[in-house]
Scaffold this motif. Structure first.
Motif, PDB file in Angstrom:
ATOM      1  N   UNK A  61       6.179  -8.309 -13.491  1.00 57.49           N
ATOM      2  CA  UNK A  61       6.582  -9.045 -12.288  1.00 57.49           C
ATOM      3  C   UNK A  61       5.569  -8.822 -11.164  1.00 57.49           C
ATOM      4  N   UNK A  62       5.074  -7.597 -11.044  1.00 59.02           N
ATOM      5  CA  UNK A  62       4.079  -7.307 -10.004  1.00 59.02           C
ATOM      6  C   UNK A  62       2.798  -8.097 -10.245  1.00 59.02           C
ATOM      7  N   UNK A  63       2.420  -8.258 -11.516  1.00 58.43           N
ATOM      8  CA  UNK A  63       1.234  -9.050 -11.850  1.00 58.43           C
ATOM      9  C   UNK A  63       1.417 -10.502 -11.423  1.00 58.43           C
ATOM     10  N   UNK A  64       2.614 -11.035 -11.677  1.00 56.38           N
ATOM     11  CA  UNK A  64       2.908 -12.423 -11.303  1.00 56.38           C
ATOM     12  C   UNK A  64       2.773 -12.601  -9.798  1.00 56.38           C
ATOM     13  N   UNK A  65       3.343 -11.686  -9.039  1.00 51.70           N
ATOM     14  CA  UNK A  65       3.279 -11.791  -7.578  1.00 51.70           C
ATOM     15  C   UNK A  65       1.835 -11.724  -7.088  1.00 51.70           C
ATOM     16  N   UNK A  66       1.077 -10.792  -7.625  1.00 49.24           N
ATOM     17  CA  UNK A  66      -0.316 -10.650  -7.198  1.00 49.24           C
ATOM     18  C   UNK A  66      -1.134 -11.885  -7.569  1.00 49.24           C
ATOM     19  N   UNK A 115       8.160 -18.616 -11.841  1.00 51.96           N
ATOM     20  CA  UNK A 115       7.787 -17.528 -12.743  1.00 51.96           C
ATOM     21  C   UNK A 115       8.545 -16.254 -12.437  1.00 51.96           C
ATOM     22  N   UNK A 116       8.796 -15.972 -11.175  1.00 55.88           N
ATOM     23  CA  UNK A 116       9.563 -14.774 -10.845  1.00 55.88           C
ATOM     24  C   UNK A 116      10.996 -14.903 -11.378  1.00 55.88           C
ATOM     25  N   UNK A 117      11.529 -16.109 -11.347  1.00 59.23           N
ATOM     26  CA  UNK A 117      12.866 -16.322 -11.926  1.00 59.23           C
ATOM     27  C   UNK A 117      12.835 -16.056 -13.420  1.00 59.23           C
ATOM     28  N   UNK A 118      11.810 -16.532 -14.096  1.00 56.79           N
ATOM     29  CA  UNK A 118      11.680 -16.327 -15.540  1.00 56.79           C
ATOM     30  C   UNK A 118      11.563 -14.845 -15.869  1.00 56.79           C
ATOM     31  N   UNK A 119      10.789 -14.114 -15.071  1.00 59.15           N
ATOM     32  CA  UNK A 119      10.565 -12.702 -15.352  1.00 59.15           C
ATOM     33  C   UNK A 119      11.776 -11.839 -14.991  1.00 59.15           C
TER      34      UNK A 119
END
Length: 214
Positions: free
Chosen positions: A71-76, A208-212
């Motif tokens: 999730x942190x990777x997605x945000x970054x 993507x955050x919803x998916x993760x």
């Protein structure tokens, strides 16, 4: 050797981006070399290049595996994409040519048609047209350094396969953003283009955050 390494790099990279090689999958040098008809040396060089791009993780004494995303990777990733793409959109608004604008309008319509609910819906076609849409805007910005950074970000597997995770309302919002981007670029308004692109990327980030979180 250079040609062999390039062949290994391009083949492995395409396999990761299209999902042939899944996240966390082990990439054994011997098996890859045999499958490509190459020695292990060009395969090893290709894996090192893919590690630099963030597509492969190399672990001491354990070999290579396809990178996983947290999730942190997605945000970054999406925060970086938002900064780069909004800058690119603003820059493109004052530089884009009529031919590029015409093609963006075509792609906007292609995405709308392919996204229509029903048996004919083709989200893969939406993703392909979306990729070309953003590539055209990037090229119009005429900033090779930024484009190099942006290409690495938008070609990540997370970005390429996003549309398959969209809910109907999210897909409709994305299509609306594409329509407004064409309008903003046609009007040569950098502030408008920047604002729409920022909202567009942030909306994709929420998907993507919803998916993760599932």
């Amino acid at each position: 050797m250079a040609l062999a390494a390039e062949k290994a790099y391009q083949t492995l990279r395409a396999g990761i981006l299209d999902g042939t090689h899944q996240p966390a999958q082990r990439l054994a040098e011997v098996e890859l070399a045999e499958g490509l008809g190459l020695s292990r040396t060009p395969v090893r060089e290709a894996l090192r290049r893919l590690e630099v791009e963030g597509l492969v993780e190399l672990e001491p004494h354990r070999g290579a595996r396809v990178a996983q995303w947290t999730r942190a990777d997605v945000e970054e990733l999406y925060d970086l994409r938002m900064l780069l793409e909004s800058f690119v959109a603003a820059r493109a608004a004052t530089r884009i040519g009529q031919g590029a604008l015409a093609r963006l309008a075509q792609l906007r319509d292609i995405m709308a048609a392919a996204a229509t609910a029903g048996a004919a819906q083709d989200l893969t076609r939406v993703a392909e047209a979306n990729c070309e849409f953003h590539t055209i805007i990037g090229a119009a910005a005429a900033s090779p350094r930024v484009l190099t950074m942006l290409t690495t970000v938008i070609e990540m597997p997370l970005v390429l396969r996003t549309f398959h995770d969209y809910q109907p309302a999210e897909l409709a919002r994305s299509l609306s953003h594409h329509r407004e981007l064409v309008d903003a670029l046609t009007e040569r308004d950098p502030d408008w283009a920047e604002a729409v692109m920022r909202a567009h990327v942030l909306a994709a980030k929420r998907v993507l955050l919803r998916v993760y979180t599932r």
